[in-house]
Scaffold this active site. Structure first.
Site, short mmCIF file in Angstrom:
data_model
loop_
_atom_site.label_atom_id
_atom_site.label_comp_id
_atom_site.label_asym_id
_atom_site.label_seq_id
_atom_site.Cartn_x
_atom_site.Cartn_y
_atom_site.Cartn_z
N GLY A 111 0.83 -1.20 0.00
CA GLY A 111 0.00 0.00 0.00
C GLY A 111 0.86 1.25 0.00
N ILE A 134 2.85 2.72 2.17
CA ILE A 134 4.24 2.62 2.64
C ILE A 134 5.00 1.58 1.83
CG2 ILE A 134 5.75 2.15 4.62
CD1 ILE A 134 3.34 3.01 6.41
N ALA A 178 5.32 -2.11 10.99
CA ALA A 178 3.86 -2.11 10.81
C ALA A 178 3.14 -2.18 12.16
CB ALA A 178 3.44 -3.25 9.91
N ARG A 179 3.18 -3.33 12.83
CA ARG A 179 2.54 -3.45 14.14
C ARG A 179 3.11 -4.64 14.89
NH1 ARG A 179 1.17 0.98 13.91
NH2 ARG A 179 -0.90 1.91 14.06
N GLU A 181 9.26 -5.29 22.73
CA GLU A 181 8.52 -6.14 23.67
C GLU A 181 9.55 -6.63 24.67
OE1 GLU A 181 5.67 -9.06 21.94
OE2 GLU A 181 6.17 -8.09 20.04
N HIS A 213 8.41 3.08 18.50
CA HIS A 213 7.27 3.46 17.64
C HIS A 213 7.42 4.89 17.11
CE1 HIS A 213 2.61 3.72 16.97
NE2 HIS A 213 3.28 3.55 15.84
N ILE A 214 8.52 5.12 16.39
CA ILE A 214 8.78 6.48 15.89
C ILE A 214 8.68 6.57 14.36
CG2 ILE A 214 10.16 7.31 17.84
CD1 ILE A 214 12.70 6.57 16.20
N GLY A 215 8.09 5.54 13.75
CA GLY A 215 7.99 5.53 12.28
C GLY A 215 7.37 6.79 11.71
N1 LIG Z 1 5.58 2.52 12.59
C1 LIG Z 1 4.71 3.49 12.39
O1 LIG Z 1 4.77 4.53 13.02
C2 LIG Z 1 3.65 3.32 11.34
C3 LIG Z 1 3.25 4.43 10.58
C4 LIG Z 1 2.28 4.26 9.61
C5 LIG Z 1 1.68 3.03 9.43
N2 LIG Z 1 2.07 1.99 10.21
C6 LIG Z 1 1.45 0.65 10.03
O2 LIG Z 1 1.67 0.26 8.68
C7 LIG Z 1 0.45 -0.27 8.15
C8 LIG Z 1 0.42 -0.02 6.66
O3 LIG Z 1 0.33 1.36 6.40
P1 LIG Z 1 0.00 1.92 4.94
O4 LIG Z 1 -0.13 3.38 5.09
O5 LIG Z 1 0.93 1.37 3.94
O6 LIG Z 1 -1.45 1.27 4.72
P2 LIG Z 1 -2.16 0.89 3.35
O7 LIG Z 1 -3.58 0.62 3.71
O8 LIG Z 1 -1.88 1.91 2.31
O9 LIG Z 1 -1.46 -0.48 2.89
C9 LIG Z 1 -1.67 -1.69 3.50
C10 LIG Z 1 -1.55 -2.77 2.41
O10 LIG Z 1 -1.58 -4.05 3.03
C11 LIG Z 1 -2.28 -4.92 2.16
N3 LIG Z 1 -2.71 -6.10 2.90
C12 LIG Z 1 -3.77 -6.24 3.73
N4 LIG Z 1 -3.81 -7.50 4.21
C13 LIG Z 1 -2.76 -8.17 3.67
C14 LIG Z 1 -2.25 -9.49 3.79
N5 LIG Z 1 -2.86 -10.39 4.58
N6 LIG Z 1 -1.15 -9.82 3.08
C15 LIG Z 1 -0.53 -8.93 2.30
N7 LIG Z 1 -0.96 -7.66 2.14
C16 LIG Z 1 -2.06 -7.28 2.83
C17 LIG Z 1 -3.42 -4.07 1.62
O11 LIG Z 1 -3.95 -4.64 0.42
C18 LIG Z 1 -2.71 -2.75 1.40
O12 LIG Z 1 -2.20 -2.65 0.09
C19 LIG Z 1 -0.65 0.47 8.93
O13 LIG Z 1 -1.84 -0.29 8.98
C20 LIG Z 1 -0.04 0.65 10.30
O14 LIG Z 1 -0.37 -0.43 11.14
C21 LIG Z 1 3.06 2.09 11.16
O1 LIG Z 2 -0.45 3.82 12.11
C1 LIG Z 2 0.19 4.86 12.15
O2 LIG Z 2 -0.06 5.85 11.46
C2 LIG Z 2 1.42 4.89 13.00
O3 LIG Z 2 1.56 3.81 13.81
C3 LIG Z 2 1.70 6.19 13.66
O4 LIG Z 2 1.33 6.21 15.00
P1 LIG Z 2 1.49 7.59 15.83
O5 LIG Z 2 0.57 8.56 15.20
O6 LIG Z 2 1.10 7.25 17.22
O7 LIG Z 2 2.92 8.00 15.71
#
Ligand SMILES: NC(=O)c1ccc[n+]([C@@H]2O[C@H](COP(=O)([O-])OP(=O)(O)OC[C@H]3O[C@@H](n4cnc5c(N)ncnc54)[C@H](O)[C@@H]3O)[C@@H](O)[C@H]2O)c1
Ligand SMILES: O=C(O)[C@H](O)COP(=O)(O)O
Length: 390
Positions: free
Chosen positions: A148, A150, A232-233, A260, A274-276
């Protein structure tokens, strides 16, 4: 005056979108019309009945009980892509930390605080540096699970670093596919991807289907020196299985944004707090987008970037009054609502009706504001969950 309750540190640039004469915004707002938050967990938080919408300034909504809110007619928004570049950059940093002795070299240098002779120090460093040699990213295989906002950015950046990129995403949206380089090799399964790669980066949401996606079984097919990047999570990776694989020499490193207890202090783990998305730019982008979406929803009833309601937008026309309502997605509700208008001589000028899974959402512009009795009759129509006069 609209009331907005905030949780977490929301960028002022976003909050300043709410004009002071129309909005009261703050952590202590009592009867909020809407909530804006980041990672605050709402599952055990009692939400006032007054809340119409919840905006997650960010991507992941696993901290919001979306299903429960949907049943109550509460619209949940997120800000797709608004922090993707920040995460992409940290993933690149993570890959570099995994490929070179950067942290180990820095830690070693910091042990030399007692040395006073620069010449001696230089001689020692030149003799010791072989312990911190690494390898290059160019030519290595990176697997990306979830392509997606990212994942697609990470893929394109890795290609620019001359990596070979393999991707897995069975639900790839058309929009994401357009963003993605055609040089990304599409894989048919997680296992097939994991068995080939030197690095794997996870970019899927935390949902039931992705819980412990990385577990003892999936780890067993990976190369012994492979590096897993999890920005991601936490729930997507079984951390104890990762530690076992690291200890058994079956996995190279684990680099993540979700520490963890079992990961702390492990020399093959880099865990960040969690600073992404914690950059000034990402925080601003998310907050501005979330605020704009909430304002359009509260003031016009429009719904953009909701994770539980259909995309519904209708331009403001000549109508004297706008009504929005949410109903269970069963047949006949709209007809029954329109019958109430017809029976009371209320002229509907324009309308839109959209559905998504179990809910339908409607925007109607009326020639004039209906009486309180008509509004009560509309709210009483079977399967109507909530109704608003704007
Ligand atoms: N570390 C951080 O601070 C931070 C920041 C932003 C997002 N995130 C995490 O990253 C995740 C992704 O963010 P994004 O903005 O790219 O979201 P997004 O919705 O644009 O992309 C997620 C992608 O995952 C795919 N997907 C769903 N289930 C799947 C599976 N079982 N196997 C393979 N692909 C699958 C979807 O089709 C989609 O293309 C968020 O849901 C969030 O949990 C973390
Ligand atoms: O899903 C997200 O967008 C990230 O995990 C960011 O989380 P935060 O806003 O608490 O930094």
């Amino acid at each position: 005056m609209y009331q907005i309750r905030t949780y977490n540190k929301i960028s002022d640039k976003g909050l300043s979108r709410f004009s002071k004469d129309q909005y009261n915004v703050g952590e202590d707002v009592g009867q909020p019309d809407a909530v804006i938050l980041r990672s605050q967990k709402l599952h055990n938080e009692p939400l006032p009945e007054s809340v119409l919408g919840v905006a997650r300034a960010g991507a992941g909504v696993n901290n919001v009980p979306v299903e429960e809110y949907t049943k109550k007619g509460i619209v949940v928004f997120n800000t797709p892509g608004a922090n993707a570049n920040a995460v992409k950059e940290l993933v690149l940093a993570g890959m570099l930390l995994g490929s070179r002795g950067i942290l180990q070299g820095k830690d070693y240098v910091n042990t030399l605080g007692d040395m006073t002779d620069a010449g001696e120090m230089s001689k020692l460093l030149e003799a010791e540096k072989k312990r911190f040699a690494g390898s290059e990213l160019a030519g290595k295989k990176l697997g990306i699970i979830g392509l997606g906002a990212i994942g697609s950015m990470v893929a394109n950046a890795a290609l620019a670093l001359d990596m070979e990129v393999l991707g897995f995403d069975p639900a790839l949206s058309v929009e994401a596919a357009w963003r993605l380089s055609s040089n990304v090799r599409r894989m048919e399964s997680v296992q097939a991807l994991l068995s080939q790669v030197d690095y794997v980066s996870l970019h899927v949401p935390a949902i039931e289907a992705t819980r412990n996606l990385i577990n003892a079984e999936t780890l067993s097919v990976m190369k012994p020196n492979a590096v897993i990047l999890n920005f991601a999570r936490e729930a997507i990776v079984d951390a104890s299985a990762v530690v076992e694989a690291l200890n058994a020499g079956k996995l190279g490193q684990y680099i993540c944004d979700f520490p963890e207890p079992c990961l702390i202090g492990h020399d093959k783990v880099v865990a960040l707090p969690h600073i992404g998305a914690s950059t000034a730019e990402a925080e601003e982008n998310c907050a501005v987008m979330a605020a704009n979406q909430l304002m359009d929803f509260l003031e016009n009833g429009n719904i953009v970037n909701s994770v539980n309601f259909p995309h519904t937008v209708m331009a403001r026309g000549e109508g004297g009054c706008r009504i929005t309502f949410t109903n269970e997605n069963v047949s006949g509700v709209l007809g029954n609502v329109l019958s109430v208008f017809a029976a009371n001589n209320v002229n509907v000028i324009d309308m839109v009706n959209k559905s998504r899974n179990d809910v339908a959402y409607n925007i109607l512009d009326l020639a004039e504001k209906p009486s309180e009795d008509v509004i009560a009759a509309l709210k009483a129509v079977e399967h109507v969950i909530s109704l608003r006069v704007i």
